[in-house]
Design a protein around this motif. Structure first.
Motif, mmCIF file in Angstrom:
data_model
loop_
_atom_site.group_PDB
_atom_site.id
_atom_site.type_symbol
_atom_site.label_atom_id
_atom_site.label_comp_id
_atom_site.label_asym_id
_atom_site.label_seq_id
_atom_site.Cartn_x
_atom_site.Cartn_y
_atom_site.Cartn_z
ATOM 1 N N SER A 35 45.632 31.163 31.957
ATOM 2 C CA SER A 35 45.011 32.474 31.756
ATOM 3 C C SER A 35 46.052 33.587 31.788
ATOM 4 O O SER A 35 45.823 34.657 32.337
ATOM 5 C CB SER A 35 43.925 32.732 32.803
ATOM 6 N N LEU A 36 47.192 33.328 31.207
ATOM 7 C CA LEU A 36 48.237 34.341 31.119
ATOM 8 C C LEU A 36 47.767 35.462 30.194
ATOM 9 O O LEU A 36 47.296 35.202 29.095
ATOM 10 C CB LEU A 36 49.525 33.709 30.581
ATOM 11 N N GLN A 43 47.278 25.100 37.048
ATOM 12 C CA GLN A 43 46.616 26.335 36.623
ATOM 13 C C GLN A 43 47.695 27.408 36.542
ATOM 14 O O GLN A 43 48.354 27.723 37.535
ATOM 15 C CB GLN A 43 45.508 26.740 37.596
ATOM 16 N N ILE A 44 47.859 27.955 35.338
ATOM 17 C CA ILE A 44 48.980 28.854 35.055
ATOM 18 C C ILE A 44 48.476 30.264 34.747
ATOM 19 O O ILE A 44 47.521 30.445 34.006
ATOM 20 C CB ILE A 44 49.794 28.343 33.840
ATOM 21 N N GLY A 45 49.150 31.253 35.319
ATOM 22 C CA GLY A 45 48.799 32.647 35.064
ATOM 23 C C GLY A 45 49.802 33.566 35.717
ATOM 24 O O GLY A 45 50.978 33.232 35.839
ATOM 25 N N THR A 46 49.324 34.719 36.170
ATOM 26 C CA THR A 46 50.176 35.662 36.902
ATOM 27 C C THR A 46 49.359 36.376 37.965
ATOM 28 O O THR A 46 48.257 36.842 37.677
ATOM 29 C CB THR A 46 50.782 36.731 35.968
ATOM 30 N N PRO A 47 49.883 36.498 39.176
ATOM 31 C CA PRO A 47 49.187 37.277 40.206
ATOM 32 C C PRO A 47 49.154 38.759 39.841
ATOM 33 O O PRO A 47 50.018 39.242 39.097
ATOM 34 C CB PRO A 47 50.039 37.052 41.466
ATOM 35 N N THR A 48 48.175 39.453 40.389
ATOM 36 C CA THR A 48 48.096 40.903 40.250
ATOM 37 C C THR A 48 48.057 41.521 41.636
ATOM 38 O O THR A 48 47.127 41.280 42.407
ATOM 39 C CB THR A 48 46.828 41.326 39.484
ATOM 40 N N TRP A 83 49.750 28.357 40.802
ATOM 41 C CA TRP A 83 49.389 28.631 42.197
ATOM 42 C C TRP A 83 50.389 27.963 43.140
ATOM 43 O O TRP A 83 50.727 28.497 44.208
ATOM 44 C CB TRP A 83 47.972 28.131 42.480
ATOM 45 N N TYR A 84 50.893 26.798 42.744
ATOM 46 C CA TYR A 84 51.909 26.088 43.524
ATOM 47 C C TYR A 84 53.171 26.938 43.658
ATOM 48 O O TYR A 84 53.713 27.112 44.760
ATOM 49 C CB TYR A 84 52.217 24.757 42.843
#
Length: 304
Positions: free
Chosen positions: A271-272, A197-202, A236-237
């Motif tokens: 969800s980038l 699951q790929i994205g960016t933390p806020t 997340w990893y």
């Protein structure tokens, strides 16, 4: 006045005075806004369920009229993603119906409304960062109710109002992934964390500052959608690995696939968010995700 580090565009505040209602003020974002509030000349009203019922138009309108509110920052949300799958009525009540009531009052009283939404409005099947106009297709009740709230707001269309979609929120306050990893990192020798699951933390503090900085410059005839997360791309990893590294915890992080950690709600695999619009329209600089994490861990006392 905003502090010297604030966006220079906010100098227009000299000719304005803002009575700002913050709903959901005890949550992660609301708490960060409260901590930053002393840096701004706005007059704040921090509320929760104990002093305003955002599911009641009359309650919202009365509160706004009594306190001459001219800006609402809606941080209230039903965010228990998995629980929402079986608690549809309450998720809909907070994520859709309350947004509708806030929008109606905002339009009637000419109040700026800043509403927080989520990357979960997308299905996560894309392979390039999501722009605001990309097709939505939520895969969970949480995502669906948040999109329904967006649509209610856009249909009612209070002027000078925006929707900010964000992702993977964490904070010094509340319960979140960072705090969970810190706790488990102390308790366990190794953990499995999802890598697909790929994205960016806020970092909620960074989002809070952006919101407060842009208030004077929100000026539009129809509701606009903006994306915001920290800069960077990771799983997340990767996030868990960096938390352990920065916190100097010896817990080994093992990559696992989503199917190995089943949950009631389906999460987007990708969800980038593309942040070009908010950077261009409001001339803001967005911090890198590691910088936000570093600051949060220092506040939590696990880094010097």
């Amino acid at each position: 006045m905003p502090n010297s580090n604030s966006n220079p565009l906010c100098n227009t505040i000299n000719s304005n005075f803002y009575n700002v209602l913050v709903t959901g003020s005890k949550g992660q974002l609301g708490s960060e806004i409260k901590e930053l509030s002393s840096n701004y000349s706005y007059n704040f009203f921090f509320t929760d369920r104990s002093n305003i019922d955002i599911t009641s138009k009359d309650s919202i309108k009365e509160y706004c009229q009594i306190n001459n509110v001219n800006v609402i920052i809606n941080c209230a949300a039903y965010t228990a993603v998995d629980k929402a799958e079986s608690d549809i009525e309450n998720a809909d009540l907070i994520n859709r119906k309350a947004v509708k009531k806030l929008s109606i009052v905002a339009k009637e009283l000419n109040i700026k409304l800043i509403h927080i939404s989520t990357d979960y409005v997308f299905d996560g099947k894309n392979f390039k960062p999501y722009c605001e106009e990309f097709q939505t297709n939520p895969q969970s009740i949480y995502g669906k109710t948040k999109l329904d709230g967006e649509n209610e707001m856009r249909d009612i269309n209070p002027i000078n109002s925006i929707i900010i979609r964000t992702s993977w929120v964490y904070s010094f306050y509340g319960n979140n992934f960072v705090k969970t990893m810190l706790r488990l990192g102390k308790e366990k020798e190794e953990l499995g964390v999802i890598f697909d699951q790929i994205g960016t933390p806020t970092y909620a503090k960074d989002l809070a500052k952006i919101i407060l900085d842009i208030i004077p410059n929100v000026n539009n005839n129809k509701v606009e959608i903006l994306n915001f997360s920290n800069e960077g791309v990771l799983s997340w990893y990767d996030f868990a690995k960096e938390i352990m590294k920065m916190a100097k915890l010896n817990c080994k992080i093992n990559p696992i696939e989503t199917y190995q950690y089943p949950t009631p709600a389906k999460r987007p695999h990708y969800s980038l968010l593309n942040k070009a619009k908010i950077k261009k329209e409001f001339n803001v600089e967005i911090p890198y995700w590691k910088d936000g994490l570093d600051d949060c861990l220092k506040r939590l006392g696990v880094r010097k």
